[in-house]
Design an enzyme around this catalytic site. Structure first.
Site, PDB file in Angstrom:
ATOM      1  N   ASP A 130       3.854 -22.114 -26.304  1.00 35.68           N
ATOM      2  CA  ASP A 130       3.056 -22.156 -27.590  1.00 35.68           C
ATOM      3  C   ASP A 130       1.736 -21.957 -27.599  1.00 35.68           C
ATOM      4  O   ASP A 130       1.240 -21.706 -28.571  1.00 35.68           O
ATOM      5  CB  ASP A 130       3.548 -23.064 -27.927  1.00 35.68           C
ATOM      6  CG  ASP A 130       3.212 -24.326 -28.850  1.00 35.68           C
ATOM      7  OD1 ASP A 130       3.092 -24.780 -27.158  1.00 35.68           O
ATOM      8  OD2 ASP A 130       2.747 -24.922 -29.206  1.00 35.68           O
ATOM      9  N   ASP A 159       7.250 -24.426 -21.119  1.00 36.74           N
ATOM     10  CA  ASP A 159       6.388 -25.220 -21.697  1.00 36.74           C
ATOM     11  C   ASP A 159       6.730 -26.785 -22.262  1.00 36.74           C
ATOM     12  O   ASP A 159       8.612 -26.602 -23.077  1.00 36.74           O
ATOM     13  CB  ASP A 159       5.514 -24.823 -22.142  1.00 36.74           C
ATOM     14  CG  ASP A 159       4.529 -25.779 -22.902  1.00 36.74           C
ATOM     15  OD1 ASP A 159       3.521 -26.542 -21.741  1.00 36.74           O
ATOM     16  OD2 ASP A 159       4.030 -25.948 -23.992  1.00 36.74           O
TER      17      ASP A 159
END
Length: 696
Positions: free
Chosen positions: A593, A400
């Protein structure tokens, strides 16, 4: 119908698997999944059969693990009371028993030739083995013989019957020691992840007339009005009915720039209210909220055992009965052929000791627990052996962007003035942004560093700010704000990041570019992964231009931008499908996250969450957590995983080789029961010592 049962005091992974397997044989049960770490048994059963299934599971569990209490969870995601404190007390008591028994055993060895030797050895034996004898007796009554307790009881008592007292005591001491080590390892692993399990919102502030009442989010009904202050998480999905604010939505959408929200805008649970107080009309009950849906995906995911553990489970299922049968034949056949000889009984008892699969069943989990401990010391929490195997076989890492490769914090990366200096442009921007709570405004003020001119400031939701000072009107915001106020001659800006256009008295003065900073060790991480032959990919919900700048600077192999959570899942699935076509081991690891990353973390072969600032759901969904938010820790996680997998394979090979050798030598009458004890529990202790290498 779905059922979740809590297995209080469940501490044996081998027994947990047996309970799951037997439960799946119940006629009404369609599927059974055991989450050993959470002590939960998830069942899919035929409707209207829940009570019957519960009673049958309780019966099965009582026959295998009498100390385990089975209870139905009305709320599957509710946090359970920690029952490991009682377990820790039991471990301490067992440690004292082992120590006392070992001392008495040593005294027995000293006075082995005395008339009191038998009584000394019996004292040592009953101190450490009485509970094993009682459990074996109860299991026989229940019709569940040939478990570990039964085999150890028969082998040790048989040794006493033929006069081999030290061997009988040694079998029991070492067996209990191995069991205790296993319990300690399991509890340490559970405690290491226990702080990550409570992911439910704490409270919701509900407006009741003129008062605000704090209540659990699950009690809030659709249509209720909740109040969310600055800095609080939005506990439920809804629509803003009063107030405006900026909200950190990165945990949900992956968008690095906080969203400007005002009356009529929808908000999702899990967002963080960054600035003003807002009132929200709840549109979905807690059970259907964004956070709850993702948590349910996590809760319903079946834990996967490592391939090496699966091998041991299958092997132990056949190994024990085969060796027990061989022991009986070894005692009976020679006696029939050549008459009774104590050697045959002795060899058969040795077979019984070796037939216990404890060393095999324990050695692999302890190897992985050792690696987990070693990784934890480096700020990496790995939740199980299967994750270590996947990391060890990693061929592609998918990142990400926001909060993973970048800090998730904003700073000025470029100042582009027009007909003025950079200092003058920054001064104008600071005068306008001085009262704003937006992270971009904070970045401007940090860079300015001084005291701006006093101004009358008006925030314009979704567009920017207007400041009036000393007869001048300063505008700072997006291009929409410039267009609304007739600011012309604005050039096209290709810079990646949030653009703050600045105008003075209707004249364009330039643009300040605010970008999310790349983490200091992100470039090193990508470089090291590529050196190891691992492909690197980035997925983000951010704008394409911002993704291009980050990816090119880091040297990523592939990247995709402007993705919603389902788009990330689809992209990861495509990567996994491509990797599956390759002959070599090429697992896909996803690192993220945000709460929006939870489905992707679950879908990847191994999911790694950035735990320091990551969302609770991502941490819960992930298979591994980097607690320090350093992506370079991923390199360490892969290295430790490769080493640990090697240790597990070593332990299996060593255990099988020693057991095979001792079985052959025992059958030929060329060894003693001491060798059998070593082949069983001694091998386990060596495996523990070998596993400790992973901690270093």
């Amino acid at each position: 119908m779905e059922m979740v049962l809590y297995m209080k005091n469940l501490d044996c992974p081998n027994c947990a698997e047996k309970i799951r397997a037997e439960t799946e044989k119940i006629p009404f049960v369609k599927e059974a999944g055991m989450n050993f770490m959470a002590k939960k048994l998830s069942l899919t059963v035929a409707s209207e059969s829940g009570e019957a299934v519960l009673k049958e599971v309780q019966r099965i569990t009582a026959s295998m693990e009498p100390d385990v209490e089975v209870m139905l969870l009305e709320n599957a995601s509710a946090p359970m009371a920690d029952d490991d404190e009682d377990g820790d007390s039991d471990v301490r008591v067992m440690a004292v028993r082992i120590a006392v028994s070992a001392v008495v055993f040593a005294v027995g060895l000293i006075f082995r030739e005395s008339a009191y030797a038998l009584w000394i050895f019996l004292a040592a034996y009953f101190i450490i083995g009485l509970d094993v004898l009682i459990t074996a007796g109860k299991n026989i009554i229940r019709g569940s013989a040939f478990d570990e307790c039964f085999l150890m009881a028969i082998a040790s008592l048989g040794a006493f019957c033929i006069g081999e007292y030290p061997e009988g005591v040694a079998v029991m001491i070492l067996y209990q020691l191995g069991e205790t080590l296993q319990d300690c390892a399991v509890r340490r692993s559970r405690k290491s992840v226990s702080s990550l399990m409570d992911i439910r919102p704490d409270i919701a502030s509900v407006k009741r007339g003129a008062e605000v009442e704090q209540v659990p989010p699950e009690t809030v009904e659709t249509g209720d009005i909740i109040v969310v202050k600055a800095g609080e998480k939005i506990p439920l999905d809804g629509v803003i009915v009063s107030g405006s604010t900026t909200a950190d939505t990165s945990a949900l959408t992956g968008e690095s720039v906080p969203a400007q929200l005002t009356e009529g805008d929808e908000v999702m649970s899990g967002c963080v209210n960054l600035s003003g107080l807002i009132e929200v009309r709840v549109t979905k009950p807690f059970g259907e909220s964004t956070v709850t849906k993702i948590l349910e995906m996590v809760e319903n995911a079946s834990a996967k055992k490592a391939r090496t553990e699966q091998f041991i489970t299958r092997f132990a299922r056949w190994y024990t009965p085969c060796v027990v049968i061989a022991a009986l034949l070894l005692a009976i056949v020679p006696t029939i052929v050549s008459g009774y000889d104590q050697r045959y009984i002795y060899s058969a008892l040795s077979f019984l000791v070796v037939s216990c699969p404890c060393a095999l069943v324990i050695s692999v989990p302890l190897s992985f627990f050792g690696g987990i401990g070693g990784a934890s010391a480096k700020g990496i929490l790995i939740k199980g052996g299967v994750t270590m195997e996947q990391l060890a076989d990693c061929g592609t890492v998918v990142f990400d962007k926001t909060g993973t490769l970048t800090d998730g914090t904003f700073d000025i990366t470029e100042i582009i003035p027009v007909n003025c200096s950079e200092e003058e442009l920054l001064k104008l921007a600071a005068a306008a942004e001085q009262a704003s709570n937006h992270p971009a405004a904070a970045a401007v003020m940090r860079r300015f560093g001084g005291t701006p001119e006093k101004a009358e400031i008006t925030e314009l939701a979704g567009r920017g700010v207007k400041a009036v000072t000393s007869g001048r009107t300063i505008l700072a915001g997006n291009k929409k704000l410039m267009d609304e106020n007739g600011v012309a001659e604005i050039p096209t800006v290709e810079a990646a990041g949030t653009l703050i256009f600045v105008a003075e008295n209707g004249v364009y003065k330039g643009v300040v570019v605010i970008s999310d900073k790349i983490k200091s060790d992100a470039e090193k991480t990508v470089s090291e992964l590529k050196k190891a032959g691992i492909r690197t990919v980035m997925l983000t919900g951010d704008r394409q231009s911002a993704a291009d700048v980050t990816a090119k600077k880091l040297g990523l192999d592939e990247w995709h931008a402007e993705l919603l959570p389902d788009g990330k899942v689809k992209a990861v699935e495509e990567i996994i499908e491509k990797n599956s076509l390759k002959k070599k081991k090429n697992k896909t690891v996803f690192v993220g996250d945000g709460i929006n990353d939870a489905p992707v973390l679950m879908r990847a072969d191994a999911g790694v969450a950035m735990g320091g600032i990551g969302s609770d759901a991502a941490i819960e969904a992930a298979d591994a957590v980097i607690m320090t938010d350093e992506p370079s820790k991923l390199i360490e996680a892969i290295r430790v995983s490769k080493k640990t997998k090697g240790i597990a394979v070593q332990n299996i090979a060593f255990s099988l080789a020693v057991k095979a050798a001792v079985l052959i030598l025992s059958a030929l009458g060329l060894t003693t029961m001491w060798a059998a004890v070593f082949a069983d529990v001694g091998v386990c202790l060596i495996a523990v010592a070998n596993a400790l290498r992973a901690k270093k």
